[in-house]
Design an enzyme around this catalytic site. Structure first.
Site, PDB file in Angstrom:
ATOM      1  CG  PHE A 157      -0.270   0.464   2.491  1.00  0.00           C
ATOM      2  CD1 PHE A 157      -0.115   1.815   2.767  1.00  0.00           C
ATOM      3  CD2 PHE A 157       0.235  -0.451   3.406  1.00  0.00           C
ATOM      4  CE1 PHE A 157       0.526   2.246   3.925  1.00  0.00           C
ATOM      5  CE2 PHE A 157       0.874  -0.028   4.562  1.00  0.00           C
ATOM      6  CZ  PHE A 157       1.026   1.323   4.818  1.00  0.00           C
ATOM      7  CE  LYS A 181      -3.016  -8.546  -4.522  1.00  0.00           C
ATOM      8  NZ  LYS A 181      -3.399  -7.530  -3.482  1.00  0.00           N
ATOM      9  CB  CYS A 289      10.541  -0.521   3.019  1.00  0.00           C
ATOM     10  SG  CYS A 289      11.251  -0.009   1.470  1.00  0.00           S
TER      11      CYS A 289
HETATM   12  P1  NAD Z   1       1.313  -6.664   3.135  1.00  0.00           P
HETATM   13  O1  NAD Z   1       2.319  -7.734   3.267  1.00  0.00           O
HETATM   14  O2  NAD Z   1       0.177  -6.626   4.081  1.00  0.00           O
HETATM   15  O3  NAD Z   1       0.635  -6.711   1.665  1.00  0.00           O
HETATM   16  C1  NAD Z   1       1.416  -6.674   0.491  1.00  0.00           C
HETATM   17  C2  NAD Z   1       0.638  -7.383  -0.624  1.00  0.00           C
HETATM   18  O4  NAD Z   1       0.447  -8.758  -0.265  1.00  0.00           O
HETATM   19  C3  NAD Z   1      -0.740  -6.808  -0.892  1.00  0.00           C
HETATM   20  O5  NAD Z   1      -0.952  -6.791  -2.284  1.00  0.00           O
HETATM   21  C4  NAD Z   1      -1.685  -7.793  -0.213  1.00  0.00           C
HETATM   22  O6  NAD Z   1      -2.924  -7.920  -0.860  1.00  0.00           O
HETATM   23  C5  NAD Z   1      -0.932  -9.111  -0.288  1.00  0.00           C
HETATM   24  N1  NAD Z   1      -1.175  -9.975   0.868  1.00  0.00           N
HETATM   25  C6  NAD Z   1      -1.353  -9.574   2.164  1.00  0.00           C
HETATM   26  N2  NAD Z   1      -1.516 -10.657   2.959  1.00  0.00           N
HETATM   27  C7  NAD Z   1      -1.447 -11.743   2.169  1.00  0.00           C
HETATM   28  C8  NAD Z   1      -1.522 -13.145   2.412  1.00  0.00           C
HETATM   29  N3  NAD Z   1      -1.717 -13.624   3.627  1.00  0.00           N
HETATM   30  N4  NAD Z   1      -1.387 -13.976   1.354  1.00  0.00           N
HETATM   31  C9  NAD Z   1      -1.184 -13.503   0.110  1.00  0.00           C
HETATM   32  N5  NAD Z   1      -1.107 -12.186  -0.177  1.00  0.00           N
HETATM   33  C10 NAD Z   1      -1.224 -11.316   0.833  1.00  0.00           C
HETATM   34  O7  NAD Z   1       2.123  -5.282   3.146  1.00  0.00           O
HETATM   35  P2  NAD Z   1       1.547  -3.801   3.209  1.00  0.00           P
HETATM   36  O8  NAD Z   1       0.979  -3.545   4.564  1.00  0.00           O
HETATM   37  O9  NAD Z   1       0.710  -3.527   2.016  1.00  0.00           O
HETATM   38  O10 NAD Z   1       2.899  -2.958   3.020  1.00  0.00           O
HETATM   39  C11 NAD Z   1       3.741  -2.610   4.084  1.00  0.00           C
HETATM   40  C12 NAD Z   1       4.902  -3.574   4.196  1.00  0.00           C
HETATM   41  O11 NAD Z   1       5.636  -3.594   2.978  1.00  0.00           O
HETATM   42  C13 NAD Z   1       5.914  -3.162   5.269  1.00  0.00           C
HETATM   43  O12 NAD Z   1       6.314  -4.297   5.975  1.00  0.00           O
HETATM   44  C14 NAD Z   1       7.066  -2.580   4.463  1.00  0.00           C
HETATM   45  O13 NAD Z   1       8.325  -2.631   5.095  1.00  0.00           O
HETATM   46  C15 NAD Z   1       7.029  -3.443   3.247  1.00  0.00           C
HETATM   47  N6  NAD Z   1       7.697  -2.794   2.125  1.00  0.00           N
HETATM   48  C16 NAD Z   1       8.930  -3.259   1.786  1.00  0.00           C
HETATM   49  C17 NAD Z   1       9.623  -2.659   0.747  1.00  0.00           C
HETATM   50  C18 NAD Z   1      10.994  -3.143   0.377  1.00  0.00           C
HETATM   51  O14 NAD Z   1      11.497  -2.726  -0.651  1.00  0.00           O
HETATM   52  N7  NAD Z   1      11.613  -4.009   1.159  1.00  0.00           N
HETATM   53  C19 NAD Z   1       9.042  -1.606   0.038  1.00  0.00           C
HETATM   54  C20 NAD Z   1       7.780  -1.173   0.407  1.00  0.00           C
HETATM   55  C21 NAD Z   1       7.106  -1.778   1.454  1.00  0.00           C
END
Ligand code: NAD
Length: 490
Positions: A157, A181, A289
């Site tokens: 997000f 997605k 992040c």
């Molecule tokens: P999230 O893991 O909740 O969701 C990310 C994606 O995964 C979304 O599209 C969501 O629909 C999907 N998803 C969520 N739960 C799932 C499941 N159980 N099974 C399959 N798909 C699932 O992450 P978020 O809250 O959207 O984003 C924040 C996180 O992303 C933080 O932990 C942040 O550090 C990380 N992030 C990392 C980087 C990087 O480059 N390392 C960059 C941006 C964000």
């Protein structure tokens, strides 16, 4: 310039085979503006059958697309770049409305998206292989790169406009078909961008957009025809996706969560360090992040840095990202706000001193928004939850070390390895830190060590699963298969 914009109340659709399609799912979620609480739209939790349709459309066009000369494929990317440039203000507004960041931050992330398109325009050079004549008498050997096939990305997000572009331009420029997605919490930005891409007449099926959640993701992970998965999100989901996709024989790259440290030495310019660390910790409401979450001061830097960073934090105006002068928007959901507030409470309870408490900030407008102001806790006890957990909110923990060695030991103990920064005026110390710090993105007198598109977006330990990262040459490697040909023409 196009007049397309996303109207309130929009039903988010999937984009499959060049057409806008309603999902087969009856499970629909609201997309909510985190500052104003207005419902912006409704997003479907797409089913296996929706993913199946997107893959079928991709499969139909892939043989022609991979045969399209790279020089012709990148013409579409030049058009995408121009479209993004022409519409950056409108897209940024959509992004602010659903994500909450400020308009300046939204435009900044879209600039990085554009930069990735620009890099992928170099595919006719970047995708080249190599060769060696006469590996034996009359025998030559060549390595050529071919597209992988149908590939997919699952994105978070916090950067709805940028992160899809870590993948999309490289994937299609290399001759793959790409299915996105996006996060179900912020689907409108890519809805907007895909609507603007529609008139560019990419062959139908080269790009697909499927909205949804876990079922949608599982359908992509399990589909035999999807050959590669890119993921960015939290570490538990990254691990899940990495293992499930790999077990299904796919190429996978998963970026996970983070807990980033900045070490501030007594010889640093503390004026610069405090500004840069505050910007890193509090911009995007700490939902980056690469945000610094823990500042480790060494020796004398302790009180001077604490006072300076606290002064800078007090200058951050909290509010709706579309309003003038606002420097920090809300966090994404009420649940996220409560979690952040609970962690602050727990840290205080564990013995940390509250230098600035951002809970329940006074708001003259949008009182129901998910706002948390800049928060600083000092003397945070080692071993407590606050300095080790990813908070993903505007909270800076201050801890103290007696030496650079101790400070590096503290950051080395973190399970994450996304980024680490050092503030110093000593080149030899900086070199040592660069050499020893166990993280993938290193900042020297820089608070957000975000690699430009020509470099890989690195990340170590629990912040990354895979070997090839997003952006630049790594992107080209990830989206191509190497083929070696040995030829005898005696
Ligand atoms: P999230 O893991 O909740 O969701 C990310 C994606 O995964 C979304 O599209 C969501 O629909 C999907 N998803 C969520 N739960 C799932 C499941 N159980 N099974 C399959 N798909 C699932 O992450 P978020 O809250 O959207 O984003 C924040 C996180 O992303 C933080 O932990 C942040 O550090 C990380 N992030 C990392 C980087 C990087 O480059 N390392 C960059 C941006 C964000």
């Amino acid at each position: 310039m196009s007049t397309i914009s996303i109207a309130q109340g929009t039903d988010v659709l999937n984009y499959i085979g060049g057409k806008w399609e309603k999902s087969n799912s009856s499970e629909i979620l609201d997309v909510i503006n985190p500052a104003t609480k207005e419902v912006l739209g409704h997003v479907p939790m797409s089913r296996v059958s929706d993913v199946e349709a997107a893959v079928k459309a991709a499969e139909a066009v892939f043989p022609d697309w991979r045969r399209t000369p790279p020089g012709d494929r990148v013409q579409y990317l030049f058009a995408i770049k121009q479209m993004l440039e022409d519409n950056i203000n409108d897209i940024a507004r959509t992004l602010v409305m659903e994500n909450g960041k400020t308009l300046t931050e939204a435009k900044g992330e879209l600039r990085r998206a554009i930069e990735n398109v620009e890099v992928a325009c170099g595919i006719p050079m970047l995708m080249q292989g190599y060769n060696l004549e006469d590996i034996a008498h009359g025998i030559d050997e060549i390595m050529i790169r071919q597209p992988v096939g149908i590939v997919a990305a699952i994105t978070p997000f916090n950067f709805p406009g940028m992160i899809p572009f870590w993948y999309l331009p490289y994937a299609i420029a290399c001759g793959n078909c790409f299915i996105l997605k996006p996060s179900e919490r912020v689907p409108m930005t890519m809805q907007h961008i895909f609507r603007l891409m529609e008139p560019l007449n990419l062959p139908k099926g080269v790009l697909g957009l499927v909205n949804g959640g876990r079922e949608t993701v599982d359908a992509l992970l399990d589909h035999l025809k999807v050959r590669a998965i890119s993921f960015v999100g939290s570490t538990p989901v990254a691990k899940y996706i990495y293992s499930r996709a790999a077990a299904n024989g796919k190429r996978v790259q998963c970026q996970g969560g983070a807990k980033n440290h900045a070490i501030v030495l007594p010889d640093a310019d503390l004026g610069v360090a405090s500004k840069v660390v505050a910007e890193s910790a509090f911009a995007c409401a700490g939902q980056r992040c690469l945000a610094v979450s823990v500042a480790i001061t060494v020796g004398d830097a302790r009180t001077k840095f604490r006072d300076a960073v606290s002064d800078v934090a007090s200058s951050f105006k909290v509010g709706y990202g579309l309003d003038e002068d606002v420097r920090m928007g809300p966090v994404i959901t009420p649940a996220s706000r409560s979690r952040i507030e609970d962690l602050i409470d727990k840290g205080h309870h564990d013995g940390a001193k509250l230098v600035r408490d951002g809970r329940n900030p006074k708001m003259s407008k949008y009182e129901s928004g998910n706002f948390v102001g800049p928060t600083i806790l000092d003397d945070v006890p080692a071993g407590s939850e606050l300095p080790s957990t990813e908070i993903f909110g505007p909270v800076l923990s201050l801890v103290h070390a007696n030496s650079l060695e101790d400070a590096i030991r503290i950051l080395g103990a973190s399970e994450y390895g996304n980024a680490a920064s050092l503030f110093t005026s000593n080149g030899a110390t900086a070199r040592r830190f660069k050499y020893e710090a166990p993280a993938g993105n290193i900042g020297i007198n820089v608070g957000v060590a975000a690699p430009i598109a020509y470099f890989p977006f690195s990340g170590w330990k629990a912040s990354f699963f895979g070997d090839l990262h997003a952006q630049g040459r790594d992107g080209v490697e990830f989206y191509t298969e190497k083929k070696v040909v040995v030829e005898r023409w005696a």
